[in-house]
Design a protein around this motif. Structure first.
Motif, PDB file in Angstrom:
ATOM      1  N   TRP A 568       0.829  -1.209   0.000  1.00 45.28           N
ATOM      2  CA  TRP A 568       0.000   0.000   0.000  1.00 45.28           C
ATOM      3  C   TRP A 568       0.859   1.252   0.000  1.00 45.28           C
ATOM      4  O   TRP A 568       2.041   1.204   0.357  1.00 45.28           O
ATOM      5  CB  TRP A 568      -0.941   0.021   1.191  1.00 45.28           C
ATOM      6  CG  TRP A 568      -0.244   0.161   2.520  1.00 45.28           C
ATOM      7  CD1 TRP A 568       0.082   1.282   3.166  1.00 45.28           C
ATOM      8  CD2 TRP A 568       0.232  -0.908   3.327  1.00 45.28           C
ATOM      9  NE1 TRP A 568       0.709   1.023   4.343  1.00 45.28           N
ATOM     10  CE2 TRP A 568       0.818  -0.354   4.476  1.00 45.28           C
ATOM     11  CE3 TRP A 568       0.208  -2.316   3.202  1.00 45.28           C
ATOM     12  CZ2 TRP A 568       1.378  -1.125   5.484  1.00 45.28           C
ATOM     13  CZ3 TRP A 568       0.760  -3.055   4.214  1.00 45.28           C
ATOM     14  CH2 TRP A 568       1.343  -2.479   5.344  1.00 45.28           C
ATOM     15  N   THR A 569       0.256   2.326  -0.442  1.00 43.53           N
ATOM     16  CA  THR A 569       0.879   3.644  -0.371  1.00 43.53           C
ATOM     17  C   THR A 569      -0.106   4.607   0.275  1.00 43.53           C
ATOM     18  O   THR A 569      -1.326   4.461   0.133  1.00 43.53           O
ATOM     19  CB  THR A 569       1.260   4.167  -1.767  1.00 43.53           C
ATOM     20  OG1 THR A 569       0.057   4.311  -2.541  1.00 43.53           O
ATOM     21  CG2 THR A 569       2.214   3.224  -2.465  1.00 43.53           C
ATOM     22  N   VAL A 570       0.470   5.632   1.024  1.00 41.39           N
ATOM     23  CA  VAL A 570      -0.348   6.663   1.671  1.00 41.39           C
ATOM     24  C   VAL A 570       0.206   8.020   1.261  1.00 41.39           C
ATOM     25  O   VAL A 570       1.437   8.199   1.214  1.00 41.39           O
ATOM     26  CB  VAL A 570      -0.329   6.526   3.209  1.00 41.39           C
ATOM     27  CG1 VAL A 570      -1.199   7.611   3.859  1.00 41.39           C
ATOM     28  CG2 VAL A 570      -0.797   5.147   3.630  1.00 41.39           C
ATOM     29  N   GLN A 578      -6.221  12.602   2.323  1.00 35.39           N
ATOM     30  CA  GLN A 578      -5.356  11.443   2.589  1.00 35.39           C
ATOM     31  C   GLN A 578      -5.880  10.258   1.793  1.00 35.39           C
ATOM     32  O   GLN A 578      -7.011   9.819   1.991  1.00 35.39           O
ATOM     33  CB  GLN A 578      -5.370  11.120   4.089  1.00 35.39           C
ATOM     34  CG  GLN A 578      -4.797  12.231   4.963  1.00 35.39           C
ATOM     35  CD  GLN A 578      -3.277  12.211   4.971  1.00 35.39           C
ATOM     36  OE1 GLN A 578      -2.652  11.620   4.079  1.00 35.39           O
ATOM     37  NE2 GLN A 578      -2.667  12.883   5.945  1.00 35.39           N
ATOM     38  N   VAL A 580      -5.296   6.269   0.436  1.00 39.24           N
ATOM     39  CA  VAL A 580      -4.612   4.978   0.633  1.00 39.24           C
ATOM     40  C   VAL A 580      -4.829   4.155  -0.625  1.00 39.24           C
ATOM     41  O   VAL A 580      -5.980   3.946  -1.037  1.00 39.24           O
ATOM     42  CB  VAL A 580      -5.152   4.247   1.875  1.00 39.24           C
ATOM     43  CG1 VAL A 580      -4.492   2.870   1.995  1.00 39.24           C
ATOM     44  CG2 VAL A 580      -4.918   5.065   3.130  1.00 39.24           C
ATOM     45  N   LEU A 595     -11.748  -1.134   3.586  1.00 41.91           N
ATOM     46  CA  LEU A 595     -11.040  -0.338   4.584  1.00 41.91           C
ATOM     47  C   LEU A 595     -11.810  -0.418   5.893  1.00 41.91           C
ATOM     48  O   LEU A 595     -13.011  -0.081   5.950  1.00 41.91           O
ATOM     49  CB  LEU A 595     -10.949   1.122   4.119  1.00 41.91           C
ATOM     50  CG  LEU A 595     -10.249   2.088   5.081  1.00 41.91           C
ATOM     51  CD1 LEU A 595      -8.769   1.748   5.194  1.00 41.91           C
ATOM     52  CD2 LEU A 595     -10.420   3.531   4.608  1.00 41.91           C
ATOM     53  N   ILE A 633      -1.684   0.153   8.800  1.00 45.55           N
ATOM     54  CA  ILE A 633      -1.635   1.198   7.767  1.00 45.55           C
ATOM     55  C   ILE A 633      -1.901   2.535   8.455  1.00 45.55           C
ATOM     56  O   ILE A 633      -2.993   2.802   8.956  1.00 45.55           O
ATOM     57  CB  ILE A 633      -2.666   0.919   6.668  1.00 45.55           C
ATOM     58  CG1 ILE A 633      -2.340  -0.428   5.994  1.00 45.55           C
ATOM     59  CG2 ILE A 633      -2.695   2.056   5.652  1.00 45.55           C
ATOM     60  CD1 ILE A 633      -3.354  -0.875   4.985  1.00 45.55           C
ATOM     61  N   VAL A 635      -2.101   6.683   8.738  1.00 47.23           N
ATOM     62  CA  VAL A 635      -2.369   7.957   8.059  1.00 47.23           C
ATOM     63  C   VAL A 635      -2.120   9.063   9.079  1.00 47.23           C
ATOM     64  O   VAL A 635      -2.700   9.056  10.167  1.00 47.23           O
ATOM     65  CB  VAL A 635      -3.818   8.028   7.542  1.00 47.23           C
ATOM     66  CG1 VAL A 635      -4.094   9.408   6.946  1.00 47.23           C
ATOM     67  CG2 VAL A 635      -4.063   6.936   6.497  1.00 47.23           C
TER      68      VAL A 635
END
Length: 723
Positions: A568-570, A578, A580, A595, A633, A635
């Motif tokens: 994953w990328t944030v 934001q 994800v 999610l 994950i 944020v």
């Protein structure tokens, strides 16, 4: 006393009081007034004289008045107040006579020490003044005559009682004279002449009548109506109660109505009133009868011969013959004889009544009518000329019935009845057509072929479709009393069995293909067994006699265990949105993403994700791989507000998501840039105080230093403290 005499006395009283007030002031008071020490009104001047009498166009002299010592006269026109004054005395005009005995009025004042006398003194000038003679008091035995003063106090008079010998004499004050010794109802004519007066004062004459107490009126009886031309009664000159007099007119007319007035002798009966006798002359009339018909129908109800005519007033009498016989045809004369004592031209009057034979209407019979067809209009006059009405008025085209013609009154005719027969329409009885399957051979409709019950006609449409359901209408040929018939034909469409394609995991137990579809169609499959290793097509063929089409489904074989992991990328910390993004790792397949506790979605991208740690779950849509779950994950964001009210919720402000970044630190400022607090994300956060003192609810600014991807960064923003 009359109103103008009262006004004259009132003005005279004012003048006298004014003169008294004038002489009441002492010399010291006048001196005080001159020096302005007091504002007392000055006394009015004395006119000399106050009443002046002139004949029309007689030469006049200026008015005069006597002023007080030191006073100056001021003269005004017809202005009791206001107006413009003159110091010169005016000269009255004698060119216009007095109107209704009213004088011309001037006003005079005087001015002493700048103060004008008040009220102003009036001076009255009479031009051609007449004697004002009238009856002041009237009784049954006397009359008091009153007259106004015209500048002298002696008069000559003359009066006569009811035209008798005049009585003359002279008279001095007072200004009235009473004649006594009279009887009720007597008239006195009084003449008054002023002695020594100016020649323009003319004598006056006035008449009055003494009042009546015991009125006695003539009592002649009313005269009954007189028939024109009959002898008229003679009018007597003495009433039954003894009052003598004369009539006008003196003789009663026997040709025209009128009123006759009796006037009592004024000398013998002065208090008696007149009497009016109306006399009505009734003209002679010929009896008229509006209810007797000139013709009647044979055997009809006989009209009644009235015993009183329609005249006003009506004339009574008898008939010969006394009743009408309607059974015998032809004319009959009936004689009316008026009763005696009535105002008629002739004693006998005749009326002729003719008895007429009855005629039957000759309407033609009406043939049978088919239900619903147009019907003939019922004529209101028969072929032989008899008019009338029908009941019912319109022929009903659905039900048989009888229609009665009733002649209009005044016609010697009988009723006529017409029966009308309504024939019901025959319904064709073609049998129903059974439904059939789409595409099969359709049954044939035969045109010009009679129905089983004998009705011939044509079909529309003429041919039955084998692809769509429809309605087919049979229309009988003309001149047949029959209705249309509609046949509804159902064409059953071929249906799909209702099998659906599906997927299986490779190597799993293959499902059995059902030989009965979800909507009940039976048939066979080819191939009959599902291959669990390779994707393939399978054809279902319905058994015969079923209105169904073959159906093909696809069985997709999904490779097993293709999902092995995901990354994953944030978006960078503190970003406004934001995001994800999930990257599944596998050898193929279709995946779903969730999610936290949200729903699964096909997209691997989640936007506007809140700050903090989140859980992401990835599954294989076909279920041929195990789910993969990650809970770490992160944020990074910051709280937009906090509430330090010691309720255990949101009491401190911090960016706890950076607690693992040991080098990060946060500086908090007020809106003027003053540093209030330095904290670290792994600490307990700011409690909203400065030097132990609570800060007010407001916006506060912060600067955070942190590392992201081994790069040192700074972020500035603000949050709210709410109390």
């Amino acid at each position: 006393m009359k109103k103008k005499h009262r006004s004259f006395l009132y003005l005279l009283l004012v003048v006298c009081l004014s003169n008294i007030a004038l002489h009441a002031h002492s010399a010291s008071e006048m001196e005080t007034l001159r020096h302005g020490i007091s504002v007392l009104a000055t006394p009015p001047p004395t006119p000399t004289p106050q009443f002046l009498y002139y004949c029309l166009n007689e030469s006049a002299v200026p008015l005069s008045a006597t002023a007080s010592t030191g006073g100056t006269l001021r003269w005004y026109g017809n202005d009791a107040t206001g107006g413009t004054f003159s110091t010169n005395a005016p000269t009255p005009s004698t060119s216009t006579p007095a109107t209704g005995g009213s004088p011309i009025i001037f006003y005079v004042t005087q001015e002493i020490g700048g103060v004008e006398s008040s009220p102003r003194t009036a001076i009255y000038v009479y031009v051609n003044q007449k004697l004002d003679l009238y009856c002041q008091t009237v009784t049954p035995n006397s009359i008091k005559f009153d007259f106004s003063n015209t500048g002298q106090a002696s008069y000559t008079y003359s009066y006569s009682i009811s035209g008798g010998t005049p009585v003359t004499g002279t008279h001095t004050s007072p200004s009235n004279f009473t004649v006594t010794g009279l009887s009720e109802g007597q008239t006195v004519e009084f003449t008054l002449t002023a002695m020594g007066a100016k020649t323009c004062v003319t004598p006056e004459v006035y008449s009055c009548k003494t009042t009546c107490v015991n009125n006695s009126n003539p009592n002649f009886a009313q005269i009954a109506p007189i028939c024109s031309g009959d002898p008229a009664p003679v009018l007597a000159n003495t009433s039954p109660n003894g009052i003598t007099g004369t009539w006008s007119p003196a003789t009663v007319s026997n040709t025209a109505s009128g009123s006759y007035v009796f006037t009592p002798n004024p000398t013998a009966f002065p208090c008696a009133t007149t009497q009016t006798l109306p006399v009505v002359i009734t003209p002679r009339a010929t009896p008229t009868f509006t209810t007797i018909p000139t013709t009647v129908c044979q055997n009809a109800t006989a009209p009644v011969l009235p015993l009183n005519s329609n005249n006003t007033p009506s004339i009574s009498g008898t008939w010969s013959p006394s009743t009408v016989n309607t059974s015998v045809l032809g004319p009959v004369t009936y004689t009316f004889t008026a009763n005696a004592g009535q105002c008629v031209v002739a004693t006998k009057t005749t009326a002729t009544i003719t008895v007429q034979a009855n005629v039957a209407p000759n309407f033609a019979s009406i043939g049978a009518i088919c239900t619903g067809n147009p019907v003939p209009v019922l004529a209101t006059a028969s072929p032989n000329g008899i008019t009338g009405t029908w009941a019912p008025a319109v022929i009903n085209n659905t039900t048989s019935s009888s229609y009665v013609f009733t002649p209009t009154a005044g016609q010697c005719a009988t009723k006529q009845t017409l029966p009308v027969t309504i024939t019901p329409r025959t319904v064709p009885n073609f049998p129903a057509i059974a439904s059939f399957c789409e595409g099969t051979t359709a049954p044939i409709l035969d045109n010009n072929v009679a129905s089983p019950n004998g009705v011939s006609g044509t079909w529309a449409p003429a041919t039955i479709s084998n692809t769509a359901s429809g309605s087919y209408v049979f229309t009988p040929n003309a001149n047949q009393c029959a209705t249309n018939q509609t046949l509804n034909v159902t064409v059953n469409p071929r249906i799909s069995p209702g099998f659906n394609s599906f997927s299986i995991c490779s190597g799993s137990v293959p499902p059995v293909l059902q030989t009965t579809s979800p909507n009940g169609i039976k048939g066979t499959w080819s191939p009959a067994i599902v291959n669990n290793m390779n994707t393939g097509s399978y054809i279902f063929t319905p058994d015969s006699n079923q209105c169904a089409n073959p159906e093909t489904i696809v069985v997709t074989v999904i490779p097993s265990n293709t999902l092995t992991d995901f990354q994953w990328t944030v978006t960078e910390a503190f970003a406004e949105n934001q995001v994800v993004t999930i990257i599944a790792i596998g050898s193929g397949g279709k995946y779903l993403y969730r999610l936290d506790d949200g729903p699964f979605q096909e997209s691997p991208i989640f936007e506007y994700v809140s700050s903090g740690y989140h859980t992401v779950t990835v599954i294989d849509e076909g279920g041929c791989s195990l789910p993969i779950v990650r809970t770490n994950i992160l944020v990074i964001g910051y709280p937009k507000y906090f509430t330090p009210n010691a309720d255990g919720y949101n009491d401190r402000w911090n960016i706890f998501e950076l607690q693992d970044d040991v080098g990060s630190k946060i500086h908090i400022f007020d809106r003027y840039g003053k540093l209030l607090k330095e904290i670290t994300p792994d600490g307990i956060g700011w409690d909203g105080t400065y030097n132990g003192r609570p800060m007010p609810g407001n916006d506060y600014w912060f600067v955070v230093e942190y590392r992201e991807n081994d790069i040192l960064k700074k972020f500035k923003s603000h949050f709210s403290l709410k109390r």
